[in-house]
Design an enzyme around this catalytic site. Sequence first.
Site, mmCIF file in Angstrom:
data_model
loop_
_atom_site.group_PDB
_atom_site.id
_atom_site.type_symbol
_atom_site.label_atom_id
_atom_site.label_comp_id
_atom_site.label_asym_id
_atom_site.label_seq_id
_atom_site.Cartn_x
_atom_site.Cartn_y
_atom_site.Cartn_z
ATOM 1 N N GLU A 93 42.642 17.981 57.025
ATOM 2 C CA GLU A 93 44.046 18.389 56.373
ATOM 3 C C GLU A 93 43.958 19.867 55.467
ATOM 4 O O GLU A 93 43.166 19.790 54.619
ATOM 5 C CB GLU A 93 44.615 17.300 55.744
ATOM 6 C CG GLU A 93 45.746 17.536 55.330
ATOM 7 C CD GLU A 93 46.854 16.707 55.019
ATOM 8 O OE1 GLU A 93 46.572 15.362 55.183
ATOM 9 O OE2 GLU A 93 48.116 16.849 54.441
ATOM 10 N N GLU B 96 40.854 7.813 53.588
ATOM 11 C CA GLU B 96 40.664 9.022 52.975
ATOM 12 C C GLU B 96 39.546 9.337 51.958
ATOM 13 O O GLU B 96 39.351 8.251 51.243
ATOM 14 C CB GLU B 96 41.970 9.388 52.235
ATOM 15 C CG GLU B 96 43.251 9.621 52.962
ATOM 16 C CD GLU B 96 44.426 10.308 52.002
ATOM 17 O OE1 GLU B 96 44.369 10.254 50.719
ATOM 18 O OE2 GLU B 96 45.503 10.061 52.447
ATOM 19 N N SER C 167 52.384 8.533 55.351
ATOM 20 C CA SER C 167 53.458 9.370 55.031
ATOM 21 C C SER C 167 54.784 8.981 55.550
ATOM 22 O O SER C 167 55.743 9.199 54.958
ATOM 23 C CB SER C 167 53.369 10.548 55.968
ATOM 24 O OG SER C 167 53.290 10.220 57.324
HETATM 25 O O1 KIV Z 1 49.899 9.913 56.741
HETATM 26 C C1 KIV Z 1 49.935 10.800 57.469
HETATM 27 O O2 KIV Z 1 50.778 11.218 58.179
HETATM 28 C C2 KIV Z 1 48.675 11.610 57.476
HETATM 29 C C3 KIV Z 1 48.494 12.827 58.327
HETATM 30 C C4 KIV Z 1 49.210 14.123 57.657
HETATM 31 C C5 KIV Z 1 47.297 13.308 58.910
HETATM 32 O O3 KIV Z 1 47.620 11.243 56.902
#
Ligand code: KIV
Length: 273
Positions: free
Chosen positions: A191, A124, A54
């Site tokens: 998620e 993932e 993220s």
């Molecule tokens: O990249 C991220 O912040 C995540 C979370 C939302 C679990 O994978």
Amino acid sequence: MTNPENTPYRKITTHVLQEMKLRSQKIAMLTAYDYSMALLLDNAGIDVILVGDSASNVMAGYKTTLPITLDQMIYHASSVMRAVNRALVVVDLPFGTYQGNSKEALNSAIRIMKESGANAIKIEGGREVVESVDRILSAGIPVMGHLGLTPQSIHKFGTYVVRATEESEAQKLIEDAHLLEESGCFSVVLEKIPARLAGRVTSEIKIPTIGIGAGRDVDGQVLVLHDMLGITQKFSPRFLRRYHNLSEEIQGSVKAYINDVKTLNFPNEREQY
Ligand code: KIV
């Protein structure tokens, strides 16, 4: 640093997380991407810091998590690692560094561990990535899984809506969670899936589940730091609780500073040499 019982905090490891699940103690996880924020989180007593991809959104301003590179993830992870004493630090393997090639997955995971000093990686997917998970684990690198809404697959899903509402997808998610557990993952992020499904997975598998938009019947929660602090403004899913409105506070401070500079109110006589 001390905990409420006034005993020294111990370093959080994957084994501590497992113990926490056994004792029904909830796990608190947040993202961080830089030294200063990671220091604040660690001092506040967070259990797990996720150097999430993220970062691609909140640090670099991209619309998806796809563009961030392995080198950039290592840069963020190294910055976080220089701050952290207690929390377990988990780093996302970015898009394109593990899918469909378990050897490349292992090389990517090794680079993260070697060059940043992080404690674990996150990946993932379910069945599709089990070969990569096996290979990474064979090198002694702890792996956290991630099921449900997997943002690296946004172009396959087409939207960020809640996942696994249909029976077939829910069934696959349950099977994937078991597969990840059997492979040896130490935990799995769930998620944006129905709370009942997350509760079922949590009771069926022995490794801790960490939810984001997955209700309360999970072993822990994770949020993106910039979202829960109210730095990001446009992102408001139902699951997000904002603990602060930092965007307003920061802009207020910057405006006050601009005004002080322009009106010669800063610096004053005590603020000069
Ligand atoms: O990249 C991220 O912040 C995540 C979370 C939302 C679990 O994978």
